[in-house]
Write a protein that holds these residues in place. Structure first.
Motif, PDB file in Angstrom:
ATOM      1  N   SER A 246       0.829  -1.205   0.000  1.00  0.00           N
ATOM      2  CA  SER A 246       0.000   0.000   0.000  1.00  0.00           C
ATOM      3  C   SER A 246       0.863   1.255   0.000  1.00  0.00           C
ATOM      4  O   SER A 246       2.066   1.211   0.233  1.00  0.00           O
ATOM      5  N   GLU A 247       0.209   2.365  -0.219  1.00  0.00           N
ATOM      6  CA  GLU A 247       0.837   3.690  -0.154  1.00  0.00           C
ATOM      7  C   GLU A 247       0.018   4.519   0.839  1.00  0.00           C
ATOM      8  O   GLU A 247      -1.174   4.718   0.645  1.00  0.00           O
ATOM      9  N   THR A 248       0.637   4.951   1.913  1.00  0.00           N
ATOM     10  CA  THR A 248      -0.063   5.791   2.881  1.00  0.00           C
ATOM     11  C   THR A 248      -0.159   7.208   2.340  1.00  0.00           C
ATOM     12  O   THR A 248       0.860   7.858   2.097  1.00  0.00           O
ATOM     13  N   ILE A 249      -1.383   7.691   2.143  1.00  0.00           N
ATOM     14  CA  ILE A 249      -1.574   9.015   1.548  1.00  0.00           C
ATOM     15  C   ILE A 249      -2.054  10.054   2.557  1.00  0.00           C
ATOM     16  O   ILE A 249      -2.071  11.251   2.256  1.00  0.00           O
ATOM     17  N   HIS A 250      -2.445   9.594   3.742  1.00  0.00           N
ATOM     18  CA  HIS A 250      -2.923  10.546   4.755  1.00  0.00           C
ATOM     19  C   HIS A 250      -2.970   9.835   6.094  1.00  0.00           C
ATOM     20  O   HIS A 250      -2.999   8.601   6.147  1.00  0.00           O
ATOM     21  N   GLN A 251      -2.978  10.601   7.161  1.00  0.00           N
ATOM     22  CA  GLN A 251      -3.164  10.050   8.491  1.00  0.00           C
ATOM     23  C   GLN A 251      -4.234  10.850   9.212  1.00  0.00           C
ATOM     24  O   GLN A 251      -4.266  12.080   9.105  1.00  0.00           O
ATOM     25  N   MET A 252      -5.103  10.156   9.917  1.00  0.00           N
ATOM     26  CA  MET A 252      -6.203  10.808  10.628  1.00  0.00           C
ATOM     27  C   MET A 252      -6.322  10.190  12.021  1.00  0.00           C
ATOM     28  O   MET A 252      -6.288   8.964  12.164  1.00  0.00           O
ATOM     29  N   PRO A 253      -6.478  11.017  13.046  1.00  0.00           N
ATOM     30  CA  PRO A 253      -6.605  10.467  14.397  1.00  0.00           C
ATOM     31  C   PRO A 253      -7.991   9.888  14.648  1.00  0.00           C
ATOM     32  O   PRO A 253      -8.996  10.411  14.163  1.00  0.00           O
ATOM     33  N   LEU A 254      -8.030   8.796  15.406  1.00  0.00           N
ATOM     34  CA  LEU A 254      -9.300   8.260  15.884  1.00  0.00           C
ATOM     35  C   LEU A 254      -9.747   9.065  17.096  1.00  0.00           C
ATOM     36  O   LEU A 254      -8.924   9.433  17.946  1.00  0.00           O
ATOM     37  N   ARG A 255     -11.036   9.316  17.189  1.00  0.00           N
ATOM     38  CA  ARG A 255     -11.582  10.071  18.310  1.00  0.00           C
ATOM     39  C   ARG A 255     -12.841   9.404  18.839  1.00  0.00           C
ATOM     40  O   ARG A 255     -13.629   8.827  18.078  1.00  0.00           O
ATOM     41  N   TRP A 256     -13.038   9.509  20.136  1.00  0.00           N
ATOM     42  CA  TRP A 256     -14.301   9.089  20.739  1.00  0.00           C
ATOM     43  C   TRP A 256     -15.382  10.093  20.344  1.00  0.00           C
ATOM     44  O   TRP A 256     -15.153  11.306  20.369  1.00  0.00           O
ATOM     45  N   VAL A 257     -16.543   9.590  19.967  1.00  0.00           N
ATOM     46  CA  VAL A 257     -17.650  10.466  19.583  1.00  0.00           C
ATOM     47  C   VAL A 257     -18.897  10.067  20.359  1.00  0.00           C
ATOM     48  O   VAL A 257     -19.071   8.921  20.770  1.00  0.00           O
ATOM     49  N   GLY A 258     -19.774  11.063  20.548  1.00  0.00           N
ATOM     50  CA  GLY A 258     -21.035  10.814  21.233  1.00  0.00           C
ATOM     51  C   GLY A 258     -22.091  11.772  20.759  1.00  0.00           C
ATOM     52  O   GLY A 258     -21.869  12.579  19.842  1.00  0.00           O
ATOM     53  N   ALA A 259     -23.254  11.721  21.382  1.00  0.00           N
ATOM     54  CA  ALA A 259     -24.338  12.627  21.043  1.00  0.00           C
ATOM     55  C   ALA A 259     -23.941  14.061  21.397  1.00  0.00           C
ATOM     56  O   ALA A 259     -23.134  14.296  22.306  1.00  0.00           O
ATOM     57  N   VAL A 260     -24.495  15.016  20.679  1.00  0.00           N
ATOM     58  CA  VAL A 260     -24.242  16.420  20.978  1.00  0.00           C
ATOM     59  C   VAL A 260     -24.724  16.712  22.400  1.00  0.00           C
ATOM     60  O   VAL A 260     -25.866  16.414  22.762  1.00  0.00           O
ATOM     61  N   ASN A 261     -23.830  17.263  23.219  1.00  0.00           N
ATOM     62  CA  ASN A 261     -24.118  17.541  24.635  1.00  0.00           C
ATOM     63  C   ASN A 261     -24.512  16.284  25.404  1.00  0.00           C
ATOM     64  O   ASN A 261     -25.263  16.351  26.380  1.00  0.00           O
ATOM     65  N   GLY A 262     -24.020  15.138  24.968  1.00  0.00           N
ATOM     66  CA  GLY A 262     -24.374  13.873  25.593  1.00  0.00           C
ATOM     67  C   GLY A 262     -23.566  13.586  26.852  1.00  0.00           C
ATOM     68  O   GLY A 262     -22.569  14.246  27.149  1.00  0.00           O
ATOM     69  N   SER A 263     -24.008  12.566  27.581  1.00  0.00           N
ATOM     70  CA  SER A 263     -23.338  12.189  28.830  1.00  0.00           C
ATOM     71  C   SER A 263     -23.008  10.701  28.890  1.00  0.00           C
ATOM     72  O   SER A 263     -22.488  10.225  29.900  1.00  0.00           O
TER      73      SER A 263
END
Length: 293
Positions: free
Chosen positions: A157-174
């Motif tokens: 393969s050829e790595t063309i970009h790198q992006m961080p993984l992030r935790w996601v949730g509902a807007v203003n969620g708990s």
């Protein structure tokens, strides 16, 4: 005196507006920053107007620039259409392109539009799936080019970009505050293993809120604040947000966006499509983290 607008300067102006600055526009256009700046200056001098507001930390369009942008888009598009339709198009055929669901937007639609302007007789058959299935189909010779999201550079393969993984949730969620932490993932999602391994490494309690084959089901569950998920930064839908957890959740690894097949292309237009994909990801802007309440 008749004044004529130049398509090259308009194309640079549109690129700066779309990519938020001269540096990224220059990379997208394969020009130097000074060349793009000179074209913008020439366009402003021709019109006798300030098109860009340079007073802030980032470049913004002035009212005149906003008005010009719609015309500039149409003129550039018309130019490309005329060139494509009236010049001899030697190439025709099909390219089968495989892309994971979560990295289709915003790059791939722009790539397909630009590619079609140059090769209107070549059909891009876009197939979306998860990384595991895309690699399996590519290994069977079913696809010409594929993109993947992986923790490293895959063999061949050829790595063309790198992006961080992030935790996601509902807007203003708990949901991210609860323990055990409730997770929402598709069964075949490659990020599922990364998230659970990171939690296990810290001894954090977790449970799977759902086990589904449907991305939409997972998206709805996370958006309803019934679970948290993991996405590449910048790919979260508008009804979800990045979680600013302050270290209460483990950090996740950066993902490589890998391109497979470019070194084995059999037609010049396939290499052109690969080049446009590289340019598109190179021009992506980082997305700032939004604090959770």
């Amino acid at each position: 005196m008749v004044r004529n607008l130049d398509i090259t300067t308009l194309r640079s102006f549109v690129a700066v507006a779309d990519h938020g600055g001269v540096t990224r526009a220059a990379g997208f256009l394969h020009l130097t920053q000074s060349a793009v700046s000179m074209q913008l200056k020439r366009l402003e001098e021709l019109l006798g107007l300030d098109l860009l507001d340079r007073s802030g930390r980032s470049i913004a369009l002035t009212a005149s620039g906003e008005q010009l942008l719609a015309y500039a888009r149409r003129m550039v598009a018309m130019n490309d259409e005329v060139i494509a339709r009236l010049t001899d198009q030697a190439f025709e055929g099909e390219v089968i392109l495989g892309v994971p669901h979560d990295v289709v937007h915003p790059v791939i639609p722009q790539v397909m539009q630009r590619f079609n302007a140059s090769y209107p007789r070549v059909n891009v058959n876009l197939c979306t799936s998860n990384t595991r299935e895309l690699k399996a189909e590519f290994a069977r010779g079913k696809m010409d080019l594929i993109l993947t999201t992986e923790t490293g550079a895959g063999e061949g393969s050829e790595t063309i970009h790198q992006m961080p993984l992030r935790w996601v949730g509902a807007v203003n969620g708990s949901a991210w505050r609860q323990r055990p932490l409730r997770l929402g993932f598709c069964r075949k999602c490659i990020f599922r293993t990364e998230a659970t391994a990171a939690l296990d490494a810290e001894g954090a309690a977790w449970e799977m809120a759902l086990d589904s084959d449907s991305d939409r089901t997972v998206e709805a569950t996370v958006s309803a604040d019934l679970a948290v998920g993991v996405l590449l930064e910048g790919t979260q839908p508008p009804h979800q947000e990045l979680i600013d957890h302050g270290g209460t959740l483990p950090e996740l690894p950066v993902q490589h966006i890998n391109l497979y097949g470019a070194e084995k292309v059999r037609a010049p237009f396939v290499e052109e499509l690969a080049a446009l994909i590289r340019q598109g990801f190179a021009a992506m802007r980082p997305v700032p983290l939004r604090a959770a309440s």
